[in-house]
Write a protein that holds these residues in place. Structure first.
Motif, PDB file in Angstrom:
ATOM      1  N   UNK A 379       0.807  -1.226   0.000  1.00 55.32           N
ATOM      2  CA  UNK A 379       0.000   0.000   0.000  1.00 55.32           C
ATOM      3  C   UNK A 379       0.835   1.268   0.000  1.00 55.32           C
ATOM      4  N   UNK A 380       2.099   1.153   0.426  1.00 54.81           N
ATOM      5  CA  UNK A 380       2.945   2.334   0.546  1.00 54.81           C
ATOM      6  C   UNK A 380       2.755   3.090   1.841  1.00 54.81           C
ATOM      7  N   UNK A 381       1.832   2.662   2.694  1.00 57.37           N
ATOM      8  CA  UNK A 381       1.603   3.369   3.948  1.00 57.37           C
ATOM      9  C   UNK A 381       2.836   3.303   4.842  1.00 57.37           C
ATOM     10  N   UNK A 382       3.090   4.418   5.523  1.00 50.06           N
ATOM     11  CA  UNK A 382       4.267   4.537   6.380  1.00 50.06           C
ATOM     12  C   UNK A 382       3.903   4.347   7.841  1.00 50.06           C
ATOM     13  N   UNK A 383       4.870   3.841   8.608  1.00 53.24           N
ATOM     14  CA  UNK A 383       4.751   3.768  10.058  1.00 53.24           C
ATOM     15  C   UNK A 383       6.102   4.088  10.668  1.00 53.24           C
ATOM     16  N   UNK A 384       6.143   5.006  11.621  1.00 56.17           N
ATOM     17  CA  UNK A 384       7.396   5.376  12.257  1.00 56.17           C
ATOM     18  C   UNK A 384       7.965   4.258  13.088  1.00 56.17           C
ATOM     19  N   UNK A 385       9.273   4.011  12.944  1.00 58.97           N
ATOM     20  CA  UNK A 385       9.937   2.956  13.703  1.00 58.97           C
ATOM     21  C   UNK A 385      10.790   3.492  14.847  1.00 58.97           C
ATOM     22  N   UNK A 386      11.054   4.803  14.874  1.00 59.62           N
ATOM     23  CA  UNK A 386      11.715   5.394  16.044  1.00 59.62           C
ATOM     24  C   UNK A 386      10.834   6.550  16.524  1.00 59.62           C
ATOM     25  N   UNK A 387      11.101   7.027  17.715  1.00 64.71           N
ATOM     26  CA  UNK A 387      10.174   7.980  18.336  1.00 64.71           C
ATOM     27  C   UNK A 387      10.050   9.268  17.531  1.00 64.71           C
ATOM     28  N   UNK A 388      11.152   9.741  16.947  1.00 69.50           N
ATOM     29  CA  UNK A 388      11.095  10.983  16.154  1.00 69.50           C
ATOM     30  C   UNK A 388      10.201  10.803  14.927  1.00 69.50           C
ATOM     31  N   UNK A 389      10.278   9.632  14.284  1.00 67.57           N
ATOM     32  CA  UNK A 389       9.426   9.371  13.127  1.00 67.57           C
ATOM     33  C   UNK A 389       7.967   9.234  13.539  1.00 67.57           C
ATOM     34  N   UNK A 390       7.724   8.592  14.676  1.00 67.38           N
ATOM     35  CA  UNK A 390       6.334   8.456  15.130  1.00 67.38           C
ATOM     36  C   UNK A 390       5.742   9.814  15.472  1.00 67.38           C
ATOM     37  N   UNK A 391       6.550  10.710  16.044  1.00 65.58           N
ATOM     38  CA  UNK A 391       6.062  12.060  16.332  1.00 65.58           C
ATOM     39  C   UNK A 391       5.625  12.785  15.058  1.00 65.58           C
ATOM     40  N   UNK A 392       6.295  12.490  13.938  1.00 60.06           N
ATOM     41  CA  UNK A 392       6.031  13.218  12.700  1.00 60.06           C
ATOM     42  C   UNK A 392       4.732  12.795  12.034  1.00 60.06           C
ATOM     43  N   UNK A 393       4.206  11.625  12.384  1.00 57.74           N
ATOM     44  CA  UNK A 393       3.027  11.124  11.690  1.00 57.74           C
ATOM     45  C   UNK A 393       1.767  11.881  12.090  1.00 57.74           C
ATOM     46  N   UNK A 394       0.785  11.825  11.199  1.00 56.72           N
ATOM     47  CA  UNK A 394      -0.527  12.382  11.499  1.00 56.72           C
ATOM     48  C   UNK A 394      -1.237  11.501  12.511  1.00 56.72           C
ATOM     49  N   UNK A 395      -2.168  12.049  13.282  1.00 60.84           N
ATOM     50  CA  UNK A 395      -2.952  11.210  14.202  1.00 60.84           C
ATOM     51  C   UNK A 395      -3.674  10.105  13.434  1.00 60.84           C
ATOM     52  N   UNK A 396      -3.967   9.010  14.128  1.00 62.49           N
ATOM     53  CA  UNK A 396      -4.650   7.893  13.466  1.00 62.49           C
ATOM     54  C   UNK A 396      -5.990   7.575  14.109  1.00 62.49           C
ATOM     55  N   UNK A 397      -6.574   8.568  14.806  1.00 63.31           N
ATOM     56  CA  UNK A 397      -7.843   8.354  15.484  1.00 63.31           C
ATOM     57  C   UNK A 397      -8.972   9.042  14.720  1.00 63.31           C
ATOM     58  N   UNK A 398     -10.191   8.589  14.977  1.00 63.05           N
ATOM     59  CA  UNK A 398     -11.378   9.260  14.475  1.00 63.05           C
ATOM     60  C   UNK A 398     -12.002  10.012  15.649  1.00 63.05           C
ATOM     61  N   UNK A 399     -11.942  11.337  15.658  1.00 60.58           N
ATOM     62  CA  UNK A 399     -12.437  12.096  16.810  1.00 60.58           C
ATOM     63  C   UNK A 399     -13.894  11.809  17.151  1.00 60.58           C
ATOM     64  N   UNK A 400     -14.691  11.475  16.146  1.00 68.15           N
ATOM     65  CA  UNK A 400     -16.101  11.203  16.413  1.00 68.15           C
ATOM     66  C   UNK A 400     -16.271   9.997  17.326  1.00 68.15           C
ATOM     67  N   UNK A 401     -15.319   9.078  17.298  1.00 68.80           N
ATOM     68  CA  UNK A 401     -15.399   7.884  18.132  1.00 68.80           C
ATOM     69  C   UNK A 401     -14.952   8.148  19.565  1.00 68.80           C
ATOM     70  N   UNK A 402     -14.422   9.343  19.836  1.00 67.30           N
ATOM     71  CA  UNK A 402     -13.959   9.678  21.174  1.00 67.30           C
ATOM     72  C   UNK A 402     -15.001  10.467  21.962  1.00 67.30           C
ATOM     73  N   UNK A 403     -16.163  10.729  21.371  1.00 67.43           N
ATOM     74  CA  UNK A 403     -17.200  11.489  22.068  1.00 67.43           C
ATOM     75  C   UNK A 403     -17.593  10.784  23.348  1.00 67.43           C
ATOM     76  N   UNK A 404     -17.749  11.560  24.402  1.00 63.51           N
ATOM     77  CA  UNK A 404     -18.192  11.035  25.671  1.00 63.51           C
ATOM     78  C   UNK A 404     -19.705  10.924  25.681  1.00 63.51           C
ATOM     79  N   UNK A 405     -20.196   9.751  25.992  1.00 63.71           N
ATOM     80  CA  UNK A 405     -21.627   9.576  26.143  1.00 63.71           C
ATOM     81  C   UNK A 405     -22.032  10.001  27.546  1.00 63.71           C
ATOM     82  N   UNK A 406     -23.284  10.388  27.751  1.00 62.32           N
ATOM     83  CA  UNK A 406     -23.712  10.821  29.093  1.00 62.32           C
ATOM     84  C   UNK A 406     -23.443   9.761  30.131  1.00 62.32           C
ATOM     85  N   UNK A 407     -22.851  10.196  31.223  1.00 59.14           N
ATOM     86  CA  UNK A 407     -22.640   9.280  32.343  1.00 59.14           C
ATOM     87  C   UNK A 407     -23.921   9.165  33.141  1.00 59.14           C
TER      88      UNK A 407
END
Length: 407
Positions: A379-407
């Motif tokens: 696919x050509x997709x990249x993944x950082x193998x050292x911490x500096x490379x991982x810092x450079x990557x874009x986030x991999x989360x979907x913010x909509x899935x992090x919504x807090x439901x009413x407690x």
């Protein structure tokens, strides 16, 4: 006389700890002493500060998934809890409880930094305060405390921000979701998630701050103040993607890369997986990798030729297509080639590998300020193998899935 069972000893230890917390709360905040109650009669042992309405704000140990955490809970069923690790100092716990209770008693907002579930002021809490003052919803602040709760009360889930995410603030804008990060190696980064296209993009901070694109992602912390970052954010989505000659490469929001998948754990101290699928050709792989690195904020990369697939005035790019993982001597050798490639100053090393890397080699790469990425042949997709490379990557989360439901 038989020794008491373990669960009884543990319960007595918790009882003594709560009594100690009760005394610490009274000593540190005597103005609420007459409101402090320790309840060990209910199913959930807790320390509370009663409110004039008869309800209370409570501190308790609760289970979230497989973990036990400290939780400060307001009286409203839909209030967002403040979550803290079990090793949090007692003075932080009672101060957090006091901050939430005092806000309810006075009818005011919880004071900063406690309103962001942080115990100390920081650049990130200052950033959150300024965004909140502009009427934006700040969803998360991760600086000293990186623990959050999500999901419904009956099935609460614990989320812990990873170290490669750095410290960050997440906020909702009218047309986008924004994460402002302060990374240990790279400094300030601003990433934007646009729900319309379900993709992340990175704001060119160099261009927005100083009208010049930087060769690599991130702006050093010392080079930009919190107020300057907020000023950039205040310009909005259209301004961040300036289409100006000499500025960022012209692109529409829909051209931003989709979220990157998380690669296999065995790439560090292991080898890349082989699943039998067809591989990309050299030209396709180069174009895909170049597009991703450009989206990360590597501003001076350009396509080269067959001998040198990618060129840069700042970085020396090496392709590692061997089956054997990168070792420390190999990374040292490649780093030497990078240093020698610079005409006036040494270039910094970027390695694109289809194998893995040893942990000592990854550590050396960090020390040398190099970046090592694994590229999926299919696919050509990249993944950082050292911490500096991982810092450079874009986030991999979907913010909509992090919504807090009413407690």
């Amino acid at each position: 006389m038989p020794f008491p069972p373990g669960d009884m000893v543990a319960a007595f230890g918790r009882h003594l700890h709560f009594k100690s917390l009760e005394q610490a709360l009274v000593d540190r905040h005597p103005e609420v002493a007459d409101r402090v109650r320790f309840d060990d009669t209910s199913r959930l042992m807790h320390l509370k500060v009663t409110l004039s309405t008869g309800r209370s704000v409570a501190l308790a140990q609760v289970r979230m998934g497989y973990s036990t955490v400290w939780c400060v809970m307001g009286p409203e069923l839909d209030s967002e809890p403040s979550v803290w690790p079990l090793d949090t100092p007692d003075e932080v716990l009672v101060d957090a409880l006091h901050a939430v209770a005092s806000a309810r008693i006075t009818g005011q907002a919880v004071s900063s930094p406690w309103r962001w579930n942080e115990s100390e002021p920081s650049d990130l809490t200052e950033l959150a305060d300024l965004l909140d003052a502009r009427g934006l919803r700040v969803r998360r602040v991760a600086a000293g405390n990186r623990w959050f709760a999500s999901g419904p009360r009956h099935a609460a889930k614990l989320d812990i921000a990873g170290g490669d995410d750095g410290c960050f603030v997440e906020a909702e804008f009218p047309d986008a979701f924004v994460r402002v990060s302060l990374k240990p190696a790279l400094g300030w980064l601003v990433d934007v998630y646009v729900p319309e296209v379900e993709a992340w993009g990175r704001v060119d901070l160099g261009w927005n701050l100083w009208s010049r694109t930087l060769p690599g992602p991130g702006v050093p912390r010392a080079d930009a103040s919190v107020a300057e970052i907020v000023d950039v954010l205040g310009r909005g989505l259209k301004a961040w993607d300036l289409e100006v000659s000499g500025g960022p490469a012209e692109k529409d929001v829909s051209d931003w890369m989709e979220d990157l998948g998380v690669g296999p754990d065995e790439l560090v101290e292991g080898s890349a997986p082989v699943d039998g699928r067809g591989s990309l050709g050299p030209l396709q792989l180069t174009e895909t990798v170049l597009d991703q690195l450009t989206s990360y904020g590597f501003g001076d990369l350009e396509e080269g030729d067959a001998e040198t697939p990618m060129r840069s005035q700042t970085f020396h790019i090496e392709w590692h297509n061997r089956a054997k993982n990168l070792s420390t001597p190999e990374v040292q050798r490649l780093n030497g080639l990078a240093a020698a490639a610079g005409e006036y100053v040494p270039k910094r090393l970027i390695v694109i590998t289809t194998a893995g890397i040893s942990r000592p080699a990854a550590d050396f790469a960090d020390t040398a300020k190099a970046l090592v990425f694994w590229a999926d042949r299919t696919t050509g997709k990249l993944m950082g193998l050292n911490s500096r490379a991982r810092e450079a990557q874009l986030p991999d989360t979907n913010p909509a899935e992090q919504d807090l439901e009413p407690w």
